[in-house]
Design a protein around this motif. Structure first.
Motif, PDB file in Angstrom:
ATOM      1  N   PHE A   1       6.198  21.160 -16.241  1.00 43.89           N
ATOM      2  CA  PHE A   1       5.063  21.091 -15.327  1.00 43.89           C
ATOM      3  C   PHE A   1       3.744  20.912 -16.083  1.00 43.89           C
ATOM      4  CE2 PHE A   1       8.388  23.784 -13.525  1.00 43.89           C
ATOM      5  CZ  PHE A   1       8.664  23.083 -12.364  1.00 43.89           C
ATOM      6  N   GLN A   2       2.774  20.337 -15.371  1.00 42.46           N
ATOM      7  CA  GLN A   2       1.451  20.140 -15.950  1.00 42.46           C
ATOM      8  C   GLN A   2       0.380  20.406 -14.901  1.00 42.46           C
ATOM      9  OE1 GLN A   2       0.005  16.125 -16.611  1.00 42.46           O
ATOM     10  NE2 GLN A   2       1.747  15.252 -15.507  1.00 42.46           N
TER      11      GLN A   2
ATOM     12  N   TYR B   1      -9.260  37.629 -20.471  1.00 38.73           N
ATOM     13  CA  TYR B   1      -8.643  36.804 -19.449  1.00 38.73           C
ATOM     14  C   TYR B   1      -8.113  35.512 -20.072  1.00 38.73           C
ATOM     15  CZ  TYR B   1     -10.892  39.981 -16.189  1.00 38.73           C
ATOM     16  OH  TYR B   1     -11.289  41.110 -15.513  1.00 38.73           O
ATOM     17  N   ARG B   2      -7.005  35.055 -19.538  1.00 35.88           N
ATOM     18  CA  ARG B   2      -6.469  33.754 -19.939  1.00 35.88           C
ATOM     19  C   ARG B   2      -5.784  33.106 -18.733  1.00 35.88           C
ATOM     20  NH1 ARG B   2      -0.720  33.918 -20.732  1.00 35.88           N
ATOM     21  NH2 ARG B   2       0.047  36.072 -20.874  1.00 35.88           N
ATOM     22  N   LEU B   3      -5.831  31.788 -18.665  1.00 36.92           N
ATOM     23  CA  LEU B   3      -5.195  31.012 -17.605  1.00 36.92           C
ATOM     24  C   LEU B   3      -4.021  30.272 -18.218  1.00 36.92           C
ATOM     25  CD1 LEU B   3      -5.535  30.036 -14.575  1.00 36.92           C
ATOM     26  CD2 LEU B   3      -6.669  28.021 -15.561  1.00 36.92           C
ATOM     27  N   THR B   4      -2.834  30.441 -17.659  1.00 36.85           N
ATOM     28  CA  THR B   4      -1.636  29.840 -18.234  1.00 36.85           C
ATOM     29  C   THR B   4      -0.790  29.193 -17.144  1.00 36.85           C
ATOM     30  OG1 THR B   4      -1.542  31.440 -20.049  1.00 36.85           O
ATOM     31  CG2 THR B   4       0.493  30.295 -19.519  1.00 36.85           C
ATOM     32  N   ILE B   5      -0.289  27.980 -17.414  1.00 42.77           N
ATOM     33  CA  ILE B   5       0.731  27.397 -16.544  1.00 42.77           C
ATOM     34  C   ILE B   5       2.081  27.836 -17.098  1.00 42.77           C
ATOM     35  CG2 ILE B   5       0.605  25.166 -17.789  1.00 42.77           C
ATOM     36  CD1 ILE B   5       1.501  23.879 -15.091  1.00 42.77           C
ATOM     37  N   ASP B   6       2.766  28.651 -16.331  1.00 41.60           N
ATOM     38  CA  ASP B   6       3.986  29.303 -16.797  1.00 41.60           C
ATOM     39  C   ASP B   6       5.199  28.381 -16.666  1.00 41.60           C
ATOM     40  OD1 ASP B   6       2.958  31.759 -17.657  1.00 41.60           O
ATOM     41  OD2 ASP B   6       2.820  32.507 -15.610  1.00 41.60           O
ATOM     42  N   PRO B   7       6.320  28.749 -17.304  1.00 42.34           N
ATOM     43  CA  PRO B   7       7.519  27.898 -17.245  1.00 42.34           C
ATOM     44  C   PRO B   7       8.011  27.609 -15.829  1.00 42.34           C
ATOM     45  CG  PRO B   7       7.742  29.498 -19.017  1.00 42.34           C
ATOM     46  CD  PRO B   7       6.490  29.868 -18.268  1.00 42.34           C
ATOM     47  N   ASP B   8       7.674  28.457 -14.855  1.00 41.87           N
ATOM     48  CA  ASP B   8       8.111  28.221 -13.479  1.00 41.87           C
ATOM     49  C   ASP B   8       7.156  27.320 -12.701  1.00 41.87           C
ATOM     50  OD1 ASP B   8       5.967  29.912 -13.169  1.00 41.87           O
ATOM     51  OD2 ASP B   8       7.045  31.455 -12.055  1.00 41.87           O
ATOM     52  N   GLY B   9       6.140  26.750 -13.392  1.00 41.86           N
ATOM     53  CA  GLY B   9       5.233  25.828 -12.737  1.00 41.86           C
ATOM     54  C   GLY B   9       4.099  26.476 -11.982  1.00 41.86           C
ATOM     55  N   ILE B  10       3.963  27.795 -12.069  1.00 45.62           N
ATOM     56  CA  ILE B  10       2.885  28.512 -11.396  1.00 45.62           C
ATOM     57  C   ILE B  10       1.724  28.700 -12.372  1.00 45.62           C
ATOM     58  CG2 ILE B  10       2.222  30.618 -10.180  1.00 45.62           C
ATOM     59  CD1 ILE B  10       4.217  28.935  -8.642  1.00 45.62           C
ATOM     60  N   LEU B  11       0.502  28.431 -11.894  1.00 47.58           N
ATOM     61  CA  LEU B  11      -0.706  28.625 -12.691  1.00 47.58           C
ATOM     62  C   LEU B  11      -1.209  30.040 -12.437  1.00 47.58           C
ATOM     63  CD1 LEU B  11      -2.750  27.081 -14.538  1.00 47.58           C
ATOM     64  CD2 LEU B  11      -4.048  26.576 -12.452  1.00 47.58           C
TER      65      LEU B  11
ATOM     66  N   ALA C   1      -1.601  30.148  -8.444  1.00 47.70           N
ATOM     67  CA  ALA C   1      -1.503  29.001  -7.552  1.00 47.70           C
ATOM     68  C   ALA C   1      -0.273  28.156  -7.938  1.00 47.70           C
ATOM     69  CB  ALA C   1      -2.777  28.163  -7.629  1.00 47.70           C
ATOM     70  N   PRO C   2       0.392  27.610  -6.906  1.00 46.02           N
ATOM     71  CA  PRO C   2       0.141  27.776  -5.474  1.00 46.02           C
ATOM     72  C   PRO C   2       0.509  29.186  -5.020  1.00 46.02           C
ATOM     73  CG  PRO C   2       2.112  26.453  -5.833  1.00 46.02           C
ATOM     74  CD  PRO C   2       1.510  26.660  -7.172  1.00 46.02           C
ATOM     75  N   SER C   3      -0.318  29.754  -4.181  1.00 50.58           N
ATOM     76  CA  SER C   3      -0.138  31.144  -3.768  1.00 50.58           C
ATOM     77  C   SER C   3       0.676  31.282  -2.487  1.00 50.58           C
ATOM     78  CB  SER C   3      -1.508  31.801  -3.565  1.00 50.58           C
ATOM     79  OG  SER C   3      -2.257  31.102  -2.585  1.00 50.58           O
ATOM     80  N   ASP C   4       0.867  30.191  -1.752  1.00 54.85           N
ATOM     81  CA  ASP C   4       1.569  30.278  -0.468  1.00 54.85           C
ATOM     82  C   ASP C   4       3.087  30.188  -0.608  1.00 54.85           C
ATOM     83  OD1 ASP C   4       1.255  27.661  -1.321  1.00 54.85           O
ATOM     84  OD2 ASP C   4       1.378  26.839   0.705  1.00 54.85           O
ATOM     85  N   ASP C   5       3.570  29.596  -1.715  1.00 56.07           N
ATOM     86  CA  ASP C   5       5.011  29.419  -1.857  1.00 56.07           C
ATOM     87  C   ASP C   5       5.329  29.176  -3.328  1.00 56.07           C
ATOM     88  OD1 ASP C   5       7.681  28.818  -1.738  1.00 56.07           O
ATOM     89  OD2 ASP C   5       7.485  27.115  -0.372  1.00 56.07           O
ATOM     90  N   ILE C   6       5.966  30.149  -3.979  1.00 56.59           N
ATOM     91  CA  ILE C   6       6.265  30.003  -5.402  1.00 56.59           C
ATOM     92  C   ILE C   6       7.472  29.102  -5.641  1.00 56.59           C
ATOM     93  CG2 ILE C   6       5.208  32.177  -6.086  1.00 56.59           C
ATOM     94  CD1 ILE C   6       7.918  33.468  -6.118  1.00 56.59           C
ATOM     95  N   CYS C   7       8.063  28.565  -4.559  1.00 49.79           N
ATOM     96  CA  CYS C   7       9.108  27.556  -4.704  1.00 49.79           C
ATOM     97  C   CYS C   7       8.532  26.141  -4.667  1.00 49.79           C
ATOM     98  CB  CYS C   7      10.154  27.698  -3.589  1.00 49.79           C
ATOM     99  SG  CYS C   7      11.529  28.808  -3.992  1.00 49.79           S
ATOM    100  N   LYS C   8       7.222  26.000  -4.555  1.00 46.59           N
ATOM    101  CA  LYS C   8       6.620  24.678  -4.444  1.00 46.59           C
ATOM    102  C   LYS C   8       6.751  23.805  -5.687  1.00 46.59           C
ATOM    103  CE  LYS C   8       3.203  24.413  -0.763  1.00 46.59           C
ATOM    104  NZ  LYS C   8       1.763  24.284  -0.442  1.00 46.59           N
ATOM    105  N   PRO C   9       6.700  24.348  -6.911  1.00 46.37           N
ATOM    106  CA  PRO C   9       6.834  23.477  -8.074  1.00 46.37           C
ATOM    107  C   PRO C   9       8.104  22.637  -7.989  1.00 46.37           C
ATOM    108  CG  PRO C   9       6.087  25.630  -8.771  1.00 46.37           C
ATOM    109  CD  PRO C   9       6.436  25.754  -7.320  1.00 46.37           C
ATOM    110  N   MET C  10       7.929  21.328  -7.904  1.00 50.78           N
ATOM    111  CA  MET C  10       9.055  20.434  -7.651  1.00 50.78           C
ATOM    112  C   MET C  10       9.887  20.228  -8.915  1.00 50.78           C
ATOM    113  SD  MET C  10       7.526  17.650  -4.973  1.00 50.78           S
ATOM    114  CE  MET C  10       6.486  16.865  -6.185  1.00 50.78           C
ATOM    115  N   GLY C  11      11.196  20.337  -8.760  1.00 53.55           N
ATOM    116  CA  GLY C  11      12.096  20.194  -9.888  1.00 53.55           C
ATOM    117  C   GLY C  11      12.362  21.487 -10.624  1.00 53.55           C
ATOM    118  N   LEU C  12      11.898  22.602 -10.073  1.00 54.31           N
ATOM    119  CA  LEU C  12      12.093  23.896 -10.719  1.00 54.31           C
ATOM    120  C   LEU C  12      13.569  24.167 -10.973  1.00 54.31           C
ATOM    121  CD1 LEU C  12      10.908  26.611 -11.675  1.00 54.31           C
ATOM    122  CD2 LEU C  12      11.063  27.419  -9.321  1.00 54.31           C
TER     123      LEU C  12
END
Length: 477
Positions: free
Chosen positions: A172-173, A243-253, A271-282
């Motif tokens: 993810f990016q 504080y640090r901002l990281t895009i994690d392996p599950d595609g969540i920022l 983010a996305p905060s509404d559905d942690i299954c949103k990252p496509m291809g997880l």
């Protein structure tokens, strides 16, 4: 950490310019001795840290002793290096990784060579010229983490890692786009609207919008005129907190806060905060994400099984073959899966009056492995099926080609698999028979014990009577 923690952050650049924390040419590091160069306050360090069976080179939180929190990794897609490696700041001002055999891999350099290098308290590692001007800095080459005072400008992106233990580029990016929007995509896509799974910003902006994070955790987008166009957070307490901002392996920022006194890490925003299954291809090809509470799991489409049960992102593969399709078309049927869609890469789209017609068209086409039916249209697809996802508001029906007479279990690769009902019935019968047998044994043992008790009591009474008889006769004498 001392209470003047952030004062050190503000003064770190000054300290570096004054010669503090400057590393001169000829210095070197090894994984086992003198393994890193710390920042002035000791908050960050640049050097070797443990990864897998070897070591990686990068920047990490030195003030977080319980675990290594890496924020930048050099040559992240290369394998870990062994313990006999060496990191050299050479006499001609280049930073190179040297193997035990003498082979060198440049990590950072510029044409004239650096006079010194320095690890700053901002988390930025810099190469400086003879006038202490920054000629190269890690902030210009982010990996998966974004730090306070760092800017993410158009064309720059953060890329997730494969896992917490593997810092190689993941799936993810999060990209700062030229239209002024911050957006998240799976790696390897065209970064179109259809490919994205989250975005932030407003229309009509230019390419001068940048992402910024302040020391208090205030995360926002700001344009070239200095106007904040979107606040994502409003800021938080700052005392002894990083504080640090990281895009994690599950595609969540995620925005993390680190309490440096208690070595406590907390997620403040994501983010996305509404559905942690949103990252496509997880869940990889032919698999889709499911939720069990707040835990993410992966399931396979019918008649598919996990490629690797230990790695959910590896996806799913058929547990049977359809290679004999041309010689035995009648041996296949189409299994429907409701509210299911995937990447729009169909090779043929037909008008179809019904789901049954769509299924028939796919079952008779040996190139068709699956189809999507919606609103009178039938889209045929080959494998692999990318970005499979469930959407309860979508009326699309997925049709999967399966062999007639074969079972099509749903396989969950991360959550405990529910036993089948048949197995439950078998277990109930076995338990019932076992309990009945146990009761019969107990009754039998009880009966034998009662019988023996009664026989013993009878014999005792008989013996007593026998003894009493002679005693009376002797008294008569």
């Amino acid at each position: 950490m001392p209470t003047l923690f952030f004062l050190f952050l503000l003064l770190s650049a000054i300290f570096a310019q004054q010669g503090q924390s400057l590393v001169k040419r000829g210095s070197f590091l090894t994984p086992t001795t003198n393994s890193s160069w710390p920042s002035p306050s000791g908050l960050y360090a640049f050097g070797f840290y443990k990864q897998g069976n070897g070591f990686a080179v990068g920047i990490f939180l030195a003030g977080h002793p319980q675990k290594t929190v890496a924020v930048w990794t050099a040559d992240r897609d290369k394998p870990p290096v062994p313990a006999d490696s060496k990191l050299n700041f050479t006499s001609d001002g280049k930073l190179v990784l040297q193997s035990a055999q003498g082979a060198e891999t440049p990590l950072a350099s510029f044409p004239d060579g650096a006079t010194s290098v320095s690890m700053l308290d901002t988390g930025n590692f810099v190469l400086l010229d003879s006038d202490n001007r920054t000629k190269w800095q890690s902030f210009d080459h982010p990996t998966d983490t974004f730090l306070p005072t760092q800017n993410l400008s158009h064309g720059q992106a953060l890329y997730s890692s494969i896992s917490d233990a593997n810092r190689s580029t993941g799936k993810f990016q999060v990209l700062m786009q030229e239209d002024g929007r911050l957006a998240m995509y799976p790696v390897g896509t065209q970064n179109t609207i259809e490919d994205g799974y989250w975005g932030e910003g407003i229309d009509g902006q230019k390419s001068d919008v940048v992402l910024q994070l302040e020391n208090n955790g205030h995360l926002y987008l700001i344009n070239g005129a200095g106007v904040i166009i979107r606040n994502m957070t409003d800021g938080y307490p700052t005392k002894d907190v990083l504080y640090r901002l990281t895009i994690d392996p599950d595609g969540i920022l995620r925005l993390y806060s680190h309490d440096m006194n208690q070595t406590l890490t907390t997620v403040k925003w994501f983010a996305p905060s509404d559905d942690i299954c949103k990252p496509m291809g997880l869940c990889g090809d032919n698999g889709y994400c499911v939720l069990n509470g707040q835990q993410v799991g992966c399931e396979c489409l019918p008649q598919f099984e996990p490629v690797n049960k230990e790695d959910r992102s590896a996806g799913c593969q058929r547990n049977s073959t359809v290679e004999s399709c041309k010689s035995s078309k009648g041996n296949f049927t189409m299994e429907p899966v409701l509210h299911t869609v995937w990447e729009n890469k169909s090779y043929s789209v037909l008008k179809s009056p019904s789901q049954a017609n769509c299924g028939e068209a796919c079952s008779q086409d040996c190139d068709c492995e699956a189809a999507l039916f919606k609103d009178g249209l039938c889209a045929k697809h080959m494998l692999p099926l990318r970005f499979v996802r469930k959407n309860q508001t979508d009326s699309t029906v997925a049709l999967i080609k399966v062999k007639v007479g074969t079972s099509t279990p749903t396989i969950n690769t991360t959550l405990p698999k529910e036993p089948k009902k048949k197995h439950r019935s078998d277990h109930i019968i076995i338990i019932s028979v076992s309990l009945l047998a146990f009761v019969l044994v107990v009754l039998a043992i009880s009966g034998i014990a009662i019988y023996r008790y009664r026989v013993s009591a009878y014999k005792k009474r008989a013996y007593t009577k026998m003894r009493k008889g002679p005693m009376v006769s002797r008294n008569d004498d």
